[in-house]
Design a protein around this motif. Structure first.
Motif, PDB file in Angstrom:
ATOM      1  N   GLU A 291      60.293 129.535  -9.155  1.00 57.10           N
ATOM      2  CA  GLU A 291      59.371 128.969 -10.133  1.00 57.10           C
ATOM      3  C   GLU A 291      58.689 130.071 -10.940  1.00 57.10           C
ATOM      4  OE1 GLU A 291      59.383 128.285  -6.946  1.00 57.10           O
ATOM      5  OE2 GLU A 291      59.822 126.131  -6.747  1.00 57.10           O
ATOM      6  N   ILE A 292      58.336 131.165 -10.268  1.00 59.36           N
ATOM      7  CA  ILE A 292      57.701 132.283 -10.957  1.00 59.36           C
ATOM      8  C   ILE A 292      58.665 132.894 -11.971  1.00 59.36           C
ATOM      9  CG2 ILE A 292      56.732 134.600 -10.667  1.00 59.36           C
ATOM     10  CD1 ILE A 292      55.705 133.691  -7.927  1.00 59.36           C
ATOM     11  N   ASN A 293      59.909 133.087 -11.557  1.00 62.19           N
ATOM     12  CA  ASN A 293      60.904 133.661 -12.466  1.00 62.19           C
ATOM     13  C   ASN A 293      61.180 132.738 -13.644  1.00 62.19           C
ATOM     14  OD1 ASN A 293      61.390 136.074 -10.980  1.00 62.19           O
ATOM     15  ND2 ASN A 293      62.633 134.926  -9.524  1.00 62.19           N
ATOM     16  N   SER A 294      61.165 131.439 -13.390  1.00 61.34           N
ATOM     17  CA  SER A 294      61.373 130.474 -14.477  1.00 61.34           C
ATOM     18  C   SER A 294      60.246 130.564 -15.504  1.00 61.34           C
ATOM     19  CB  SER A 294      61.451 129.058 -13.896  1.00 61.34           C
ATOM     20  OG  SER A 294      61.561 128.099 -14.919  1.00 61.34           O
ATOM     21  N   CYS A 295      59.011 130.698 -15.017  1.00 64.72           N
ATOM     22  CA  CYS A 295      57.869 130.831 -15.926  1.00 64.72           C
ATOM     23  C   CYS A 295      57.952 132.129 -16.723  1.00 64.72           C
ATOM     24  CB  CYS A 295      56.562 130.772 -15.148  1.00 64.72           C
ATOM     25  SG  CYS A 295      56.147 129.130 -14.523  1.00 64.72           S
ATOM     26  N   LEU A 296      58.421 133.193 -16.085  1.00 68.42           N
ATOM     27  CA  LEU A 296      58.580 134.460 -16.802  1.00 68.42           C
ATOM     28  C   LEU A 296      59.609 134.313 -17.914  1.00 68.42           C
ATOM     29  CD1 LEU A 296      57.780 137.486 -16.929  1.00 68.42           C
ATOM     30  CD2 LEU A 296      59.751 137.945 -15.450  1.00 68.42           C
ATOM     31  N   ASN A 297      60.680 133.571 -17.642  1.00 67.40           N
ATOM     32  CA  ASN A 297      61.686 133.324 -18.673  1.00 67.40           C
ATOM     33  C   ASN A 297      61.102 132.528 -19.834  1.00 67.40           C
ATOM     34  OD1 ASN A 297      63.717 134.676 -17.294  1.00 67.40           O
ATOM     35  ND2 ASN A 297      64.400 132.844 -16.208  1.00 67.40           N
ATOM     36  N   MET A 298      60.279 131.522 -19.523  1.00 67.82           N
ATOM     37  CA  MET A 298      59.641 130.735 -20.578  1.00 67.82           C
ATOM     38  C   MET A 298      58.701 131.601 -21.399  1.00 67.82           C
ATOM     39  SD  MET A 298      58.879 126.946 -19.003  1.00 67.82           S
ATOM     40  CE  MET A 298      57.964 127.519 -17.574  1.00 67.82           C
ATOM     41  N   LEU A 299      58.008 132.514 -20.738  1.00 64.55           N
ATOM     42  CA  LEU A 299      57.124 133.430 -21.447  1.00 64.55           C
ATOM     43  C   LEU A 299      57.933 134.336 -22.373  1.00 64.55           C
ATOM     44  CD1 LEU A 299      54.281 134.596 -21.893  1.00 64.55           C
ATOM     45  CD2 LEU A 299      54.692 136.115 -19.931  1.00 64.55           C
ATOM     46  N   SER A 300      59.080 134.790 -21.897  1.00 65.53           N
ATOM     47  CA  SER A 300      59.945 135.644 -22.706  1.00 65.53           C
ATOM     48  C   SER A 300      60.393 134.928 -23.970  1.00 65.53           C
ATOM     49  CB  SER A 300      61.168 136.066 -21.886  1.00 65.53           C
ATOM     50  OG  SER A 300      62.090 136.801 -22.680  1.00 65.53           O
ATOM     51  N   VAL A 301      60.804 133.670 -23.831  1.00 65.44           N
ATOM     52  CA  VAL A 301      61.257 132.885 -24.986  1.00 65.44           C
ATOM     53  C   VAL A 301      60.120 132.701 -25.978  1.00 65.44           C
ATOM     54  CG1 VAL A 301      62.052 130.612 -25.734  1.00 65.44           C
ATOM     55  CG2 VAL A 301      63.072 131.685 -23.711  1.00 65.44           C
ATOM     56  N   ALA A 302      58.932 132.369 -25.478  1.00 71.60           N
ATOM     57  CA  ALA A 302      57.783 132.153 -26.354  1.00 71.60           C
ATOM     58  C   ALA A 302      57.398 133.432 -27.089  1.00 71.60           C
ATOM     59  CB  ALA A 302      56.595 131.644 -25.543  1.00 71.60           C
ATOM     60  N   CYS A 303      57.447 134.550 -26.388  1.00 68.84           N
ATOM     61  CA  CYS A 303      57.083 135.825 -27.008  1.00 68.84           C
ATOM     62  C   CYS A 303      58.087 136.221 -28.078  1.00 68.84           C
ATOM     63  CB  CYS A 303      56.970 136.920 -25.951  1.00 68.84           C
ATOM     64  SG  CYS A 303      55.540 136.734 -24.853  1.00 68.84           S
ATOM     65  N   ARG A 304      59.374 136.013 -27.791  1.00 73.14           N
ATOM     66  CA  ARG A 304      60.396 136.338 -28.788  1.00 73.14           C
ATOM     67  C   ARG A 304      60.282 135.440 -30.015  1.00 73.14           C
ATOM     68  NH1 ARG A 304      63.953 136.493 -24.321  1.00 73.14           N
ATOM     69  NH2 ARG A 304      64.954 134.572 -25.059  1.00 73.14           N
ATOM     70  N   SER A 305      59.823 134.207 -29.816  1.00 78.45           N
ATOM     71  CA  SER A 305      59.660 133.264 -30.923  1.00 78.45           C
ATOM     72  C   SER A 305      58.329 133.438 -31.642  1.00 78.45           C
ATOM     73  CB  SER A 305      59.768 131.827 -30.402  1.00 78.45           C
ATOM     74  OG  SER A 305      60.999 131.614 -29.738  1.00 78.45           O
ATOM     75  N   ASN A 306      57.495 134.337 -31.123  1.00 81.49           N
ATOM     76  CA  ASN A 306      56.153 134.562 -31.676  1.00 81.49           C
ATOM     77  C   ASN A 306      55.326 133.281 -31.687  1.00 81.49           C
ATOM     78  OD1 ASN A 306      54.466 136.663 -32.656  1.00 81.49           O
ATOM     79  ND2 ASN A 306      54.567 135.797 -34.716  1.00 81.49           N
ATOM     80  N   ASP A 307      55.515 132.474 -30.633  1.00 81.96           N
ATOM     81  CA  ASP A 307      54.814 131.191 -30.498  1.00 81.96           C
ATOM     82  C   ASP A 307      53.610 131.398 -29.583  1.00 81.96           C
ATOM     83  OD1 ASP A 307      53.955 128.613 -29.868  1.00 81.96           O
ATOM     84  OD2 ASP A 307      55.980 127.781 -29.915  1.00 81.96           O
ATOM     85  N   TYR A 308      52.440 131.550 -30.186  1.00 86.62           N
ATOM     86  CA  TYR A 308      51.243 131.876 -29.413  1.00 86.62           C
ATOM     87  C   TYR A 308      50.834 130.742 -28.478  1.00 86.62           C
ATOM     88  CZ  TYR A 308      50.259 136.324 -31.696  1.00 86.62           C
ATOM     89  OH  TYR A 308      50.332 137.636 -32.118  1.00 86.62           O
ATOM     90  N   ALA A 309      50.946 129.508 -28.936  1.00 87.20           N
ATOM     91  CA  ALA A 309      50.556 128.375 -28.092  1.00 87.20           C
ATOM     92  C   ALA A 309      51.478 128.270 -26.880  1.00 87.20           C
ATOM     93  CB  ALA A 309      50.598 127.078 -28.898  1.00 87.20           C
ATOM     94  N   ALA A 310      52.778 128.403 -27.098  1.00 92.20           N
ATOM     95  CA  ALA A 310      53.732 128.332 -25.990  1.00 92.20           C
ATOM     96  C   ALA A 310      53.565 129.524 -25.057  1.00 92.20           C
ATOM     97  CB  ALA A 310      55.163 128.280 -26.524  1.00 92.20           C
ATOM     98  N   ALA A 311      53.255 130.684 -25.618  1.00 93.61           N
ATOM     99  CA  ALA A 311      53.064 131.885 -24.792  1.00 93.61           C
ATOM    100  C   ALA A 311      51.838 131.730 -23.900  1.00 93.61           C
ATOM    101  CB  ALA A 311      52.923 133.114 -25.677  1.00 93.61           C
ATOM    102  N   ALA A 312      50.753 131.177 -24.452  1.00 94.74           N
ATOM    103  CA  ALA A 312      49.536 130.977 -23.657  1.00 94.74           C
ATOM    104  C   ALA A 312      49.796 129.999 -22.522  1.00 94.74           C
ATOM    105  CB  ALA A 312      48.404 130.471 -24.543  1.00 94.74           C
ATOM    106  N   LYS A 313      50.549 128.947 -22.811  1.00 93.40           N
ATOM    107  CA  LYS A 313      50.863 127.955 -21.777  1.00 93.40           C
ATOM    108  C   LYS A 313      51.741 128.565 -20.688  1.00 93.40           C
ATOM    109  CE  LYS A 313      52.535 123.226 -21.193  1.00 93.40           C
ATOM    110  NZ  LYS A 313      53.047 122.007 -21.890  1.00 93.40           N
TER     111      LYS A 313
END
Length: 230
Positions: free
Chosen positions: A108-130
Motif C-alpha cells: 500500500e505504501i509503494n502504491s501511494c508512492l507511485n500515485m505521488l510520482s504520477v501526480a508530481c510528473r503531471s504537476n497536479d498539486y491537488a492530486a499530489a497533496a492527496k
C-alpha cells in the motif's frame, strides 16, 4: 465483495466540502456563504450547517460571531505545533513500519508512492497533496500501533491542510517525490532508524519553510485573520 457504505446527507455534504477545502480549491480565509453553498449543493441550510459544524471540529472551518463561516487559516503558531507533533508521530510510525517485516511487503505504501510520482510528473498539486497524505497515512497504518493511529486520526485533517499549504510553496513538484522516495526505500529495506530520521526531517524541513512564510505574512499584515485552531 466490499460492503456499500450508507451515509447521511450531512455526512455526504461534509465529505464534499472537506475535499474542496483540502484540494486547495478554496483559499484559506475565504468566506463561506451558507445560502450560496446550500443552493450549489442542493441541500437545506440546516443540513449544510450541520456539516460545517462537523468540519469546524476538525479545524477546517471557523465561525466568526456575526460574520459567518470561513475556510480556516493556518497561523505560524499553528504550523509550528502541527509539524513538530506530526514529525514525532510519523517518525515513530516509519520506525515501526520498517520493522514490520512479518506483515509482508509494504504494497500500500509503494502504491501511494507511485500515485505521488504520477501526480508530481503531471504537476497536479491537488492530486499530489492527496497522495502525499495517503502515503503517510499508510505508513501509520503499517505500524500496527492502535494508540498511535488514534492520535494521528485526531489531527489527520489538520495534517492534510498542513500538507496542502506546504506543497503550494513548492515550485517543482519533482522535489516532493524526491523527499518521499528515500523514506519508502528505508521502510522497504527494514532500516528502521533511517526511516524514522528521514520522516522526521521531512516534516520539520517543510514545516519550517511554511512557518517562515506565514511569519513574514503576519508581520506584513498584523490584522488578525480567522484562525484554524483558536
Amino acid at each position: 465483495m466490499r460492503a456499500i457504505l450508507k451515509m447521511t446527507t450531512e455526512t455526504q455534504v461534509a465529505l464534499a466540502l472537506r475535499e474542496e477545502l483540502l484540494s486547495g480549491s478554496v483559499a484559506p480565509g475565504t468566506r463561506l456563504t451558507e445560502e450560496a453553498m446550500a443552493a450549489d449543493l442542493g441541500v437545506a441550510r440546516a443540513t449544510l450547517r450541520t456539516a460545517l459544524n462537523r468540519l469546524s471540529q476538525e479545524g477546517l472551518v471557523t465561525q466568526e460571531p456575526y460574520r459567518g463561516w470561513y475556510a480556516a487559516n493556518l497561523s505560524a503558531q499553528d504550523v509550528w505545533e502541527l509539524y513538530t507533533l506530526r514529525g514525532s508521530l510519523e517518525a515513530l510510525a516509519a520506525r515501526l513500519a520498517a520493522q514490520a517485516q512479518d506483515n509482508g511487503p509494504a504494497l500500500e505504501i509503494n502504491s501511494c508512492l507511485n500515485m505521488l510520482s504520477v501526480a508530481c510528473r503531471s504537476n497536479d498539486y491537488a492530486a499530489a497533496a492527496k497522495a502525499d497524505f495517503e502515503l503517510h497515512k499508510q505508513i501509520v497504518d503499517r505500524a500496527r500501533h492502535r494508540r498511535l493511529a488514534e492520535q494521528y486520526r485526531l489531527i489527520s485533517q489538520q495534517i492534510r491542510m498542513l500538507i496542502a499549504s506546504s506543497n503550494a510553496l513548492i515550485t517543482d513538484l519533482g522535489t516532493l517525490f524526491a523527499q518521499h522516495e528515500p523514506i519508502v526505500d528505508a521502510i522497504n529495506s527494514g532500516n528502521a532508524e533511517l526511516a524514522a530520521q528521514l520522516s522526521e526531517r521531512h516534516s520539520h524541513e517543510e514545516g519550517r519553510i511554511l512557518f517562515a512564510h506565514l511569519q513574514q505574512k503576519e508581520a506584513e499584515n498584523p490584522t488578525r485573520a480567522p484562525r484554524a485552531f483558536d
